[in-house]
Design an enzyme around this catalytic site. Structure first.
Site, PDB file in Angstrom:
ATOM      1  N   ASN A 132      -1.991   5.930   1.774  1.00 17.65           N
ATOM      2  CA  ASN A 132      -2.108   5.486   0.322  1.00 17.65           C
ATOM      3  C   ASN A 132      -2.419   5.702  -0.838  1.00 17.65           C
ATOM      4  OD1 ASN A 132      -4.281   2.842  -1.707  1.00 17.65           O
ATOM      5  ND2 ASN A 132      -3.707   2.034  -0.103  1.00 17.65           N
TER       6      ASN A 132
ATOM      7  N   SER B 201      -4.099  -5.527   5.651  1.00 14.17           N
ATOM      8  CA  SER B 201      -3.984  -4.568   4.898  1.00 14.17           C
ATOM      9  C   SER B 201      -5.296  -3.846   4.769  1.00 14.17           C
ATOM     10  CB  SER B 201      -3.288  -4.727   3.680  1.00 14.17           C
ATOM     11  OG  SER B 201      -3.427  -3.604   2.767  1.00 14.17           O
TER      12      SER B 201
ATOM     13  N   ALA C  94       0.826   0.588   0.857  1.00 13.55           N
ATOM     14  CA  ALA C  94       0.368  -0.295  -0.325  1.00 13.55           C
ATOM     15  C   ALA C  94      -0.019  -1.191   0.083  1.00 13.55           C
ATOM     16  CB  ALA C  94       1.705  -0.988  -0.793  1.00 13.55           C
ATOM     17  N   GLU C  95      -1.931  -1.346  -0.565  1.00 11.09           N
ATOM     18  CA  GLU C  95      -2.836  -2.373  -0.062  1.00 11.09           C
ATOM     19  C   GLU C  95      -2.552  -3.730  -0.281  1.00 11.09           C
ATOM     20  OE1 GLU C  95      -5.125  -0.601  -4.271  1.00 11.09           O
ATOM     21  OE2 GLU C  95      -3.617   0.645  -2.261  1.00 11.09           O
ATOM     22  N   ASN C  96      -1.132  -4.254  -1.415  1.00  8.73           N
ATOM     23  CA  ASN C  96      -1.187  -5.101  -1.926  1.00  8.73           C
ATOM     24  C   ASN C  96       0.487  -5.934  -0.222  1.00  8.73           C
ATOM     25  OD1 ASN C  96       1.079  -3.474  -3.063  1.00  8.73           O
ATOM     26  ND2 ASN C  96       2.555  -4.708  -3.323  1.00  8.73           N
TER      27      ASN C  96
END
Length: 597
Positions: free
Chosen positions: A393, A461, A416-418
């Site tokens: 990340n 996520s 991607a944390e989204n």
């Protein structure tokens, strides 16, 4: 045996009894006994006739409403003249999963089970949204934002005000949530990152808006907990910081002084590690945006536009969904559906689909301009942290640039944390690729997915992150301490951005590398004996990479604690590093290796 005078009362009262769930026979018997009626009237055929007669005589249309129990607001028997069957229908409240829900029995079209409303205004009116309510809004940056619903609410004259908005980010001026703030309809915002909205920042520091900063993964998990019927969760995010200890400004006065601060959050120790107790976030109404839907409310999302939309949907007492495309029930394959229609109350066609791109990034023939100088040194050294097979990340800014310098023969997957695993390069117009608002990274930049990429919602996520499935985290910082503390999200009274997903990332089991300039713009040190700014994480940093050197951090005090200088930049001496560092450090044995210039 019922005379004409009592007929209306009879069908009203028996309708109430009939609505009680079959698994509640005791309650049923009590009500029947009070009315002097026989339980035999509730066999299948007589109950069915009763319903048909009730709705035929009163000209009422309803769709089926299923729940664990149904309760009316009529506690005692009331003469028929004092209320109507319509009142019974409008007063029904559904209880399930330990949380009180509000559901309007409604019928929008002649199609059975259709949840489609003619427009956003109708959906808002049916939701029962009122002043003081909490509204969860899907979206990340400008991706997956329910524009139609937000625009309708913003322009609703004499509509609900004093709202609490829960959203991962606060958007930008003049768009989506930005319009809602400008309309003066919001009292408090629960969000993880608000750094892109200048008007929002102004409203906060002038006392017009309350802001509760919450880690991004925590918001998603609290929403998901509410949908799962769980009253609270335990998370390591924010433990040992001002976030858990309290004291972060919630509201400023008109004179710029702090008027309200956060209270301490309860914590619990498990296996020697501190966790923060976070209560489920149960919004009165949720706004969600889907790529496609069917008339029963089943939803399909696309790319990173899913983000927190599914989490908002499962949590809401009432859920309003808008979709770019609506098809008839049956046209979507069951395996294609991402969110069941059971969570959706009202569905509209998305009329406002600007789908603005916040940061359009493109590459040319697969090439990105070389990054030189001090910043280039940081980026290229950070890329050496990548090892073959890693799941990584990368934070906003310098860390994201490191993906352009992955060493030959090394294959990693970027998360991607989204909501995307498998981030590829920026779109390349020479290959026919164009920026797509539904595929962005955590910095809101347009990207392309690699072959084999997968998309998911925000709660999943951060489950990957929190559960230790991500090997390496590289992120920026405002300050680091000798003991591995990191401050990266808030300068009191000056800069308001938010922690985003950083608190979740640094508290996870992954290796944490901070990539940042060694000193601030004014020349003051950013590596200190103790951080002066509010912490993002306590004792979380494993390595610090700057334009001057690389430090290893003994965060677990396995070798006496503190920092060890393991690499130095060309042309920089150890004395130069000491002068620019506000804490003591050790030096690696032997000759100090040089960083790549």
């Amino acid at each position: 045996k019922i005379n004409a005078i009592n007929y209306t009362f009879f069908i009203q009262f028996t309708f109430q009894i009939y609505c009680i769930h079959p698994k509640m026979p005791v309650v049923r018997k009590i009500l029947l006994h009070r009315a002097g009626l026989s339980p035999s009237i509730f066999n299948t055929s007589s109950a069915s006739i009763l319903r048909r007669n009730l709705f035929r005589h009163q000209n009422i249309k309803i769709s089926r409403c299923q729940a664990s129990s149904v309760r009316t607001s009529f506690v005692s028997l009331t003469p028929a003249a004092l209320f109507r069957p319509q009142d019974i229908l409008s007063s029904i409240k559904v209880q399930g999963h330990g949380f009180e829900q509000r559901r309007k029995i409604h019928h929008h079209t002649s199609t059975p089970m259709s949840k489609v409303c003619k427009d956003a205004k109708t959906a808002l009116e049916l939701s029962g949204l009122k002043s003081g309510d909490t509204v969860a809004v899907g979206g990340f940056g400008l991706g997956g934002v329910p524009e139609t619903l937000l625009n309708s609410l913003s322009s609703w004259e004499n509509g609900p005000r004093e709202l609490t908005i829960a959203s991962l980010t606060a958007g930008v001026d003049g768009f989506g949530l930005g319009r809602l703030f400008e309309a003066g309809k919001v009292k408090r915002v629960i969000s993880s990152y608000v750094g892109e909205n200048k008007n929002f920042e102004r409203m906060f520091f002038t006392g017009e808006l309350e802001v509760e900063l919450v880690p991004q993964g925590t918001i998603a998990a609290r929403l998901r907990a509410a949908g799962n019927g769980m009253p609270a969760i335990f998370t390591p995010a924010g433990a040992g910081t001002m976030y858990a200890n309290g004291g972060i400004p919630l509201k400023y006065g008109t004179d710029g002084s702090v008027a309200l601060v956060t209270e301490p959050r309860p914590t619990q120790i498990f296996d020697g590690k501190e966790y923060v107790v976070e209560y489920a976030l149960r919004p009165d109404v949720s706004f969600v945006k889907a790529y496609k839907a069917d008339t029963r409310g089943n939803l399909v999302f696309r790319g990173t536009s899913a983000n927190a939309n599914p989490d908002c949907a499962v949590a809401g007492k009432i859920v309003l969904a808008e979709a770019e495309t609506i098809v008839e029930a049956g046209e979507l394959d069951p395996d294609e559906i991402h969110l069941s229609g059971v969570y959706v109350d009202h569905l509209i066609q998305a009329e406002d689909n600007e789908k603005r791109i916040e940061r359009l990034r493109e590459s040319t023939a697969g090439q990105v301009g070389d990054i030189t100088g001090a910043r280039g040194r940081i980026v290229k050294r950070a890329a050496k942290e990548f090892k073959d097979g890693m799941y990584v990340n990368l934070g906003i800014g310098i860390p994201t640039m490191a993906s352009n310098y992955i060493p030959p023969g090394v294959h990693i997957e970027l998360q991607a944390e989204n909501g995307l695993m498998g981030l590829g390069p920026y779109p390349d117009p020479s290959k026919g690729q164009r920026g797509d608002a539904d595929f962005i990274n955590a910095g809101k930049e347009t990207i392309t997915p690699i072959e084999g990429a997968s998309s998911f919602c925000s709660s999943e996520s951060f489950s990957m992150i929190r559960g230790g499935h991500i090997d390496l985290t590289v992120l920026g910082g405002l300050e680091c301490s000798a003991s591995g503390d990191l401050a990266s999200f808030f300068i009191p009274g000056k800069l308001l951005k938010g922690m985003g997903g950083a608190m979740d990332l640094v508290s996870s089991p992954s290796t944490v590398v901070v990539a940042m300039d060694h000193t601030a713009k004014d020349g003051s040190p950013k590596i200190l004996d103790k951080c002066s700014l509010p912490l993002t994480g306590k004792a979380v940093v494993d390595r610090i990479i700057t334009d001057m050197c690389v430090f290893d951090c003994d965060k677990n005090n396995l070798k006496g604690g503190g920092l060890t200088l393991i690499e130095i930049a060309p042309g920089v001496s150890v004395d130069d590093v000491r002068e620019a560092t506000a804490c003591s450090f050790k030096i690696v044995d032997g000759e100090i290796p040089l960083m790549e210039d």
